[in-house]
Scaffold this motif. Structure first.
Motif, PDB file in Angstrom:
ATOM      1  N   THR A 180      15.804  48.137  17.962  1.00  0.00           N
ATOM      2  CA  THR A 180      16.896  49.078  17.711  1.00  0.00           C
ATOM      3  C   THR A 180      18.230  48.436  18.099  1.00  0.00           C
ATOM      4  N   ARG A 181      19.228  48.613  17.267  1.00  0.00           N
ATOM      5  CA  ARG A 181      20.538  48.015  17.529  1.00  0.00           C
ATOM      6  C   ARG A 181      21.115  48.532  18.850  1.00  0.00           C
ATOM      7  N   GLN A 182      21.708  47.617  19.632  1.00  0.00           N
ATOM      8  CA  GLN A 182      22.261  47.954  20.932  1.00  0.00           C
ATOM      9  C   GLN A 182      23.713  47.493  21.033  1.00  0.00           C
ATOM     10  N   ARG A 183      24.454  48.129  21.921  1.00  0.00           N
ATOM     11  CA  ARG A 183      25.819  47.764  22.274  1.00  0.00           C
ATOM     12  C   ARG A 183      26.683  47.579  21.019  1.00  0.00           C
ATOM     13  N   VAL A 184      27.375  46.447  20.901  1.00  0.00           N
ATOM     14  CA  VAL A 184      28.296  46.244  19.774  1.00  0.00           C
ATOM     15  C   VAL A 184      27.575  46.378  18.439  1.00  0.00           C
ATOM     16  N   ALA A 185      26.365  45.880  18.372  1.00  0.00           N
ATOM     17  CA  ALA A 185      25.608  45.942  17.123  1.00  0.00           C
ATOM     18  C   ALA A 185      25.322  47.369  16.698  1.00  0.00           C
TER      19      ALA A 185
END
Length: 874
Positions: free
Chosen positions: A592-597
């Motif tokens: 799962t995409r995290q932080r800035v992504a």
């Protein structure tokens, strides 16, 4: 009130109602009132016209009222009755006069105040001087001749402010003059830029100039334009419903009752109509009405022939048109490289391949297209003349000749398979690359030695076979042209001997397992959709093996905490489907995409686009996740120890706000930036930001502004926010008090904050939203969206830069200016759309990326392109 008193009051009211005065009493009272008011005697009119007692009396006098023969008193009585009686008012509306129902206003008394007059005159004079300066610098063109009459067959007239007179060869047309041809007449004009205009009968046109551009305004009739090649600016042809931008082109324009029709005989024409820009090429025909555009191709060619049949050069045009039509038909018959659905190279590249680029073998297509073109040139002197005007051959260096280059590519392609693959692997601590292709027949080694030899003056290829490759030391230096290994089944090209040996050994070993791995499966899936060009990169491994370019542990930690370290693969695909490009990009993450992504939100409607006009040159809209969560991510990446946390807390205390709770918490997740208006002298930018609580956000901004002013030292810029109202809308202006100018203005509407340099742009944005005529609803914008299953997107980048590039030409010279002219002439509206999913980000576009290619970019960046006045060191 007691019941007895109520009964007495009711009795008195009834008695007053019953005591109706007789006619004599009414007349006498009317005379007394009229005398006191200074009105004309009512007795005479009453005797002549009777009294006004009910609706019938009023309707009986309406005819006299409309005729204006009633006295002032009776007119006032009728007007008073019409205000109260709807039935009489409806009958009165059938008359011919207009009743002024407005209340009388007292006349204002003018008082001469010299000081106030001076203060009012000063800004007016300043605006007048500024307007005159802008007009002279940016708009006014010195008076002079715009066109000269070359020949006239029949009668043609010059219409100007001085009147109308008959024209003769040699007469001149100035700014504001109009040429008009009579029935059966034809004329030829030569414009001041060298353009030639053939004018058909019963045509009316004018010629004007603005800056470096010339405009032919065709009110009605038909013209054939031979546009001159220009060093600067464009030639524009305008009809009542379309505009054409050209340079060095031959085309025909008809403007009639139904609309306009354009046919291109040579070159290309950019046609703008109904908010849609269309690039037309030789042999194309378009109309601003539907009948023509739906006609079969052959019928359209016949219509073009009919459209130019009146021209004195019709034989030349018809011949060229026929040759171009034949050439286009023959080129369309050449099969383009077929899409590839499998690849034997994919299975045999090294298992640790980090980069995989697949392109089709274009040799046959290029050769066939060149043969068709050259054959058509030999058959057609008209086509040969057209080609010679725009093409030169360098006789001193035949290697740059088009025929020679294409022939070498074609000959080489005959030895190779239908696919060429670029492979990137890790070689030690550095990346290494090789080009691999299947060999389908022998003789490639002899061809390369003959056609691409190594010499002291040329960078050829060092051709190797099995024996020479095995004996060549791995540490051998790269040759100027590189190495080419030609084996029985494959050819490998590289400038690194170690890479050449590694790729060769793996190809000979057979299946490497790459195609069945996680990365290879992504590429295999792209083949199943039909491969044109595939670019695939194992980003995760590339980042893990990246050189030590980060010099601080903190920077390394920021990168690792950004979420971008979870990027797994980048898969980009380009294919041609039915002549139209399809581009798709897939950025995959390991989870799962995290932080800035994760900042890019899921697809949803974008209300900010409703504040952008259809004429916008650029618009970028993005949906993000909760700004509070973004603030948390930023703080986690930027604030990693107690000292940094203390510094942040100290900064927030000085400013009197909390960045997360006072700013981010009051913002929504939608942001838009657009260039929506003129570029010069000031870019008409505009920003639209979704807000959750406009009052709290405004309070935060004012506190922030005051805090910054308090922190400034004496002499530094101070900023203030002023507000004003127009109707029910409140506007805010950010003033630089030190410079005494407005930096920006903003307002809030329907959950959005709108910012712009000028208040007029804010008003325009609000009107665009209110009337629904916005970019999001325009046909040009919708036509540029990719053809996919998405109804909403997470981000949209739209451009229509062609109309705004022209003003930049005055600031550039050399090839840069010519490149921008080409972009302004050829650019079409394009859109790139992106959408975010849990573990990936995808983007798609059905158009070329902003009209640029590598040749254009190379020209723009060429060191020989200089701005005016730039110093050049020899």
């Amino acid at each position: 009130m007691k019941p007895h008193d109520e009964m007495l009051l009711r009795t008195a009211v009834e008695a007053i109602k019953a005591d109706e005065p007789n006619a004599a009493q009414v007349t006498a009272s009317a005379r007394r009132v009229a005398g006191r008011l200074g009105l004309d005697a009512m007795a005479d009119s009453a005797d002549n016209l009777g009294s006004i007692g009910n609706c019938e009396d009023v309707r009986r006098l309406l005819k006299s009222y409309w005729a204006g023969t009633l006295s002032n008193s009776r007119s006032l009585m009728i007007e008073a009755h019409l205000r109260d009686c709807g039935e009489c008012f409806r009958q009165a509306k059938s008359g011919t006069a207009v009743v002024d129902w407005s209340a009388p206003k007292a006349a204002r008394v003018s008082v001469w105040r010299p000081r106030a007059f001076g203060w009012a005159l000063a800004p007016a004079c300043a605006l007048l001087v500024c307007g005159l300066f802008v007009y002279r610098v940016y708009w006014q063109v010195p008076p002079g001749v715009r066109a000269e009459v070359q020949s006239i067959d029949g009668s043609a007239y010059l219409d100007s402010d001085a009147g109308s007179r008959r024209l003769a060869p040699g007469d001149k047309l100035a700014e504001g003059d109009h040429l008009r041809t009579s029935g059966g007449a034809h004329a030829v004009l030569r414009l001041s830029d060298g353009t030639t205009l053939e004018v058909n009968e019963r045509s009316v046109l004018g010629v004007g100039a603005r800056g470096h551009n010339m405009t032919v305004a065709l009110d009605n009739g038909a013209v054939i334009v031979q546009a001159a090649k220009r060093d600067s600016g464009h030639l524009y042809v305008k009809t009542p419903d379309c505009r054409l931008a050209v340079t060095g082109t031959v085309f025909s324009v008809d403007s009639g009752i139904k609309g306009s029709r354009v046919a291109v005989l040579q070159g290309s024409v950019a046609m703008a109509h109904g908010g849609v820009d269309t690039l037309m090429h030789a042999g194309d025909q378009l109309a601003t009405y539907d009948t023509l555009n739906s006609a079969p191709a052959q019928d359209q060619r016949d219509q073009i022939a009919q459209q130019i049949s009146w021209s004195q050069d019709r034989e030349k045009y018809l011949t060229l048109l026929a040759q171009l039509s034949i050439l286009q038909h023959r080129l369309e018959g050449i099969p383009s490289p077929a899409l590839r659905y499998t690849s034997d190279l994919l299975e045999r590249v090294p298992a640790d391949t980090l980069l995989y680029v697949s392109i089709p073998n274009l040799g046959n297509y290029l050769s066939e297209a060149n043969k068709v073109f050259q054959d058509q040139l030999k058959q057609s002197p008209a086509l040969q003349q057209w080609w010679d005007r725009g093409h030169t051959t360098n006789a001193a260096d035949p290697t740059v000749d088009l025929n020679t280059m294409i022939e070498k590519l074609h000959q080489m392609s005959q030895y190779l398979g239908d696919e060429v693959v670029v492979v990137g692997v890790k070689q030690g601590d550095k990346p290494a690359f090789a080009v691999v292709a299947d060999v389908q027949k022998g003789g490639l080694d002899d061809f390369l030695r003959t056609q691409m030899p190594v010499s002291a003056s040329t960078a050829g290829l060092t051709v190797l076979d099995e024996t020479s490759l095995n004996t060549l030391p791995v540490a051998s230096e790269a040759q100027r042209g590189g190495y080419a290994f030609v084996g029985q089944h494959q050819a490998i090209f590289s400038n690194n001997v170690a890479t050449l040996k590694q790729i060769h050994a793996q190809l000979n070993a057979g299946a490497s397992g790459f195609a069945t791995g996680a990365f290879g499966q992504q590429i295999a899936a792209a083949y199943t959709r039909g491969a044109g060009v595939i670019l695939a990169a194992d980003v995760h491994q590339m980042m893990a093996n990246r050189p030590n370019l980060v010099h601080s542990g903190h920077s390394e930690a920021v990168l690792d905490n950004s979420g971008m370290q979870d990027v797994q693969y980048l898969i980009a695909e380009h294919r041609e489907s039915n002549g139209a490009p399809e581009n798709h990009l897939n950025l995959q993450f390991s989870g799962t995409r995290q932080r800035v992504a994760s900042w890019l939100a899921a697809p949803a409607p974008m209300g900010s686009l409703d504040y952008v006009t259809p004429n916008a040159a650029l618009a970028v809209a993005v949906l993000s996740k909760d700004p509070k969560a973004i603030a948390d991510d930023i703080l986690a990446m930027a604030v990693s120890d107690d000292s940094q946390k203390n510094n942040l807390a100290e900064t927030e205390a000085k400013l009197g706000i909390n960045f997360r709770d006072d700013l981010a918490a009051n913002l929504g997740g939608e942001f838009l930036v657009t260039l929506d208006g003129p570029v010069l002298p000031t870019p008409s930018w505009k920003a639209v930001i979704e807000v959750r609580n406009s009052e709290q956000l405004e309070s935060t901004l004012e506190r922030l502004t005051q805090s910054i002013n308090n922190l400034h030292e004496k002499g530094e810029h101070s900023v203030a926010i002023d507000s004003s109202e127009i109707g029910a809308q409140r506007y805010y202006a950010v003033h630089d008090q030190t410079l005494g100018k407005i930096v920006a203005q903003y307002t809030f509407a329907d959950g959005y904050m709108i910012l712009a340099p000028e208040r007029a742009q804010l008003i325009e944005a609000l009107q665009t939203h209110a009337n629904g005529v916005s970019l999001a609803r325009s046909a040009a914008f919708k036509a540029s969206l990719p053809k996919d299953d998405n109804e909403n997107y997470s981000a949209v980048a739209y451009q229509n830069l062609g109309p705004v590039l022209t003003p930049l030409l005055s600031q550039l010279s050399g090839e840069t200016a010519e490149t921008i002219r080409q972009l302004a002439s050829d650019a079409r509206p394009t859109t790139i759309c992106a959408w975010g999913k849990d573990s990936r980000i995808e983007a798609a576009s059905d158009s070329h990326l902003f009209g640029f290619d590598f040749l254009t970019l190379g020209t723009l960046m060429h060191s020989g392109n200089k701005l005016p006045g730039a110093n050049v060191r020899e």
